[in-house]
Design an enzyme around this catalytic site. Structure first.
Site, PDB file in Angstrom:
ATOM      1  N   TYR A  45     -20.999 -33.877 -28.450  1.00  0.00           N
ATOM      2  CA  TYR A  45     -19.462 -32.903 -28.949  1.00  0.00           C
ATOM      3  C   TYR A  45     -18.738 -33.929 -28.085  1.00  0.00           C
ATOM      4  O   TYR A  45     -18.838 -34.832 -27.928  1.00  0.00           O
ATOM      5  CB  TYR A  45     -19.593 -31.794 -27.704  1.00  0.00           C
ATOM      6  N   ASP A  88     -17.744 -43.368 -28.000  1.00  0.00           N
ATOM      7  CA  ASP A  88     -17.011 -41.855 -27.404  1.00  0.00           C
ATOM      8  C   ASP A  88     -17.910 -41.819 -25.625  1.00  0.00           C
ATOM      9  O   ASP A  88     -18.628 -41.388 -25.612  1.00  0.00           O
ATOM     10  CB  ASP A  88     -17.469 -40.098 -27.240  1.00  0.00           C
ATOM     11  N   LYS A  90     -12.204 -38.535 -18.352  1.00  0.00           N
ATOM     12  CA  LYS A  90     -12.959 -37.386 -16.665  1.00  0.00           C
ATOM     13  C   LYS A  90     -12.927 -39.131 -16.087  1.00  0.00           C
ATOM     14  O   LYS A  90     -11.626 -38.910 -15.095  1.00  0.00           O
ATOM     15  CB  LYS A  90     -14.531 -37.931 -17.140  1.00  0.00           C
TER      16      LYS A  90
HETATM   17  N1  HOZ Z   1     -17.078 -29.463 -22.631  1.00  0.00           N
HETATM   18  C1  HOZ Z   1     -17.311 -29.399 -21.135  1.00  0.00           C
HETATM   19  C2  HOZ Z   1     -18.711 -29.927 -20.877  1.00  0.00           C
HETATM   20  N2  HOZ Z   1     -19.583 -31.528 -21.796  1.00  0.00           N
HETATM   21  C3  HOZ Z   1     -17.611 -28.312 -19.899  1.00  0.00           C
HETATM   22  C4  HOZ Z   1     -15.331 -28.360 -19.982  1.00  0.00           C
HETATM   23  C5  HOZ Z   1     -15.428 -27.806 -18.640  1.00  0.00           C
HETATM   24  O1  HOZ Z   1     -16.155 -26.236 -18.570  1.00  0.00           O
HETATM   25  O2  HOZ Z   1     -14.980 -27.847 -17.168  1.00  0.00           O
END
Ligand code: HOZ
Length: 423
Positions: A141, A236, A264
């Site tokens: 992802y 990534d 992050k």
């Molecule tokens: N897509 C995020 C985890 N891989 C979740 C992001 C969130 O809910 O803060």
């Protein structure tokens, strides 16, 4: 107000009651906990329940919540204004730190989210190579830009959305999804479409189908075929950046991509993203080059201050400490599961891990999807009831931070024994 009432209220004005789908607890059932505050490795919900937290805001909180120096840096920056829409010295400080931590990065563009970083990376790769196809891996992802929402992991996998409505078919057709860890399929795809492929984008350690480490030789193959075909290799490292080492997976392995996406941890808990790479490629971005990218809050002074402070603290830390705690935790889990007679797999890389309810090795999205997600959901609920906040979906990573103590790790293992009684 308690989480249940807040959730009911939220659903009236926010789709699904949440601002990012996995938070809605659809995969695990029940009501999402609404957080009131967080310190160190603990979060407290609006009902006053305290949990040992392994979500860590999905990765950024490697120092734990409300780290006093990070909070002070944010306060201090806010006192001088929260956004100027003009350059600051702080942005240079951040860029210099990233350049010195990543051998592959000579220049950096700061943004406000990992999604912006990956979206810009593939646009830059297309603009640089003059080619349109991209290769990604099923279950990886990379945020929610159109081209990358093809066989994606994280919430897309959790909710079982194979390709998102709203993504034009013509665009999705330019994305070639391949199985993670399958070097042979990469070779044959490149042999078939080589001249048309602008880039291969990969999470070097997958975190969004649950944690799946790369097989020896897999990333090396990506490097070799992209070099030979003229495509760019994009790592990534939004999750892995500063999570596994001061730097990224590339710092540990010496496998050097052309472009790196970050987010992050480098924002210290504030919204951030970054794209870095070789000077000649990065200068293809506007205003030096023709590939356009922009952002009102890019390089935001609060995010830069929180990020710089976080990186400077991390510089003095030994990553072995969090790795050891994560290893103890996973060993404790495995022991409790064995005692219960249940076979599970735990994939752990450094301080990130995922527990899969399957007896087989998990090496790609297909094997990850063979995990018993109903069993995962019961285990998650049992752990939450025992005071442990894990990621509320099978296809996600859990994180140990520098704030977790040995005592908290031991309590988590005890909670696991309790949760297993409810399975
Ligand atoms: N897509 C995020 C985890 N891989 C979740 C992001 C969130 O809910 O803060």
């Amino acid at each position: 107000m308690d989480s249940q009432n807040l959730f009911a209220q939220a659903q009236k004005v926010i789709p699904g009651g949440v601002n990012s789908p996995v938070r809605a607890f659809r995969a695990v059932g029940g009501t999402p906990i609404f957080i009131r505050e967080a310190t160190g490795a603990r979060v407290v919900d609006t009902d006053g329940n305290e949990y040992i937290d392994y979500v860590a805001s999905w990765g950024p909180m490697i120092l734990g919540h409300s780290h006093p120096e990070v909070v002070a840096a944010i306060r201090d920056a806010a006192g001088r204004g929260t956004s100027y829409g003009a350059p600051t010295a702080l942005e240079i400080g951040m860029a210099e730190r990233l350049v010195s931590a990543f051998p592959s990065i000579e220049m950096v563009r700061m943004m406000s989210s990992g999604t912006e970083a990956t979206m810009t990376a593939i646009r830059l790769a297309r603009g640089w190579t003059g080619r349109e196809k991209i290769v990604k891996f099923t279950g990886c992802y990379h945020g929610h830009a159109d081209s990358l929402l093809v066989k994606a992991g994280s919430g897309v996998a959790t909710l079982g959305i194979p390709g998102s409505p709203g993504v034009p078919r013509a665009l999705a057709e330019l994305t070639i999804p391949l199985p993670f860890n399958d070097a042979e399929q990469v070779r044959s795809a490149v042999a078939r479409h080589g001249e048309e492929i602008a880039c291969i984008i990969v999470e070097p350690v997958a975190g969004n189908m649950g944690v799946v480490p790369p097989r020896p030789g897999f990333l090396e193959t990506l490097r070799e075929v992209t070099r030979a075909s003229g495509a760019l290799l994009i790592f990534d490292e939004v999750i892995t950046g500063f999570r596994l080492a001061y730097g990224g997976w590339q710092t540990l392995t010496g496998i050097v991509p052309d472009l790196t996406c970050l987010g992050k941890i480098i924002g210290g808990g504030l919204p951030v993203g970054a794209l870095g790479g070789r000077r000649e490629i990065m200068e293809h971005l506007a205003p030096t080059g023709p590939v356009y990218q922009a952002g009102t809050l890019s390089g935001n002074p609060l995010a830069m201050s929180a990020g710089i402070t976080t990186l400077d603290i991390l510089r003095g830390k030994s990553y072995r400490d969090i790795e050891r705690r994560a290893a103890d935790l996973c060993a404790g889990f495995l022991d409790r599961f064995r005692k219960k007679g249940l076979s599970v797999r735990i994939n752990r890389v450094g301080s990130m891990f995922t527990l899969f309810f399957t007896a087989d090795e998990v090496v790609d999205f297909d094997s990850a999807s063979r995990s018993d997600t109903a069993m995962f959901a019961s285990f998650f609920r049992g752990m939450l009831a025992a005071g442990i906040n894990l990621a509320p979906a099978q296809f996600e990573a859990d994180f140990v931070s520098f704030a977790h103590t040995d005592e908290e790790i031991a309590r988590t293992v005890d909670a696991c024994a309790k949760a297993l009684k409810t399975l």
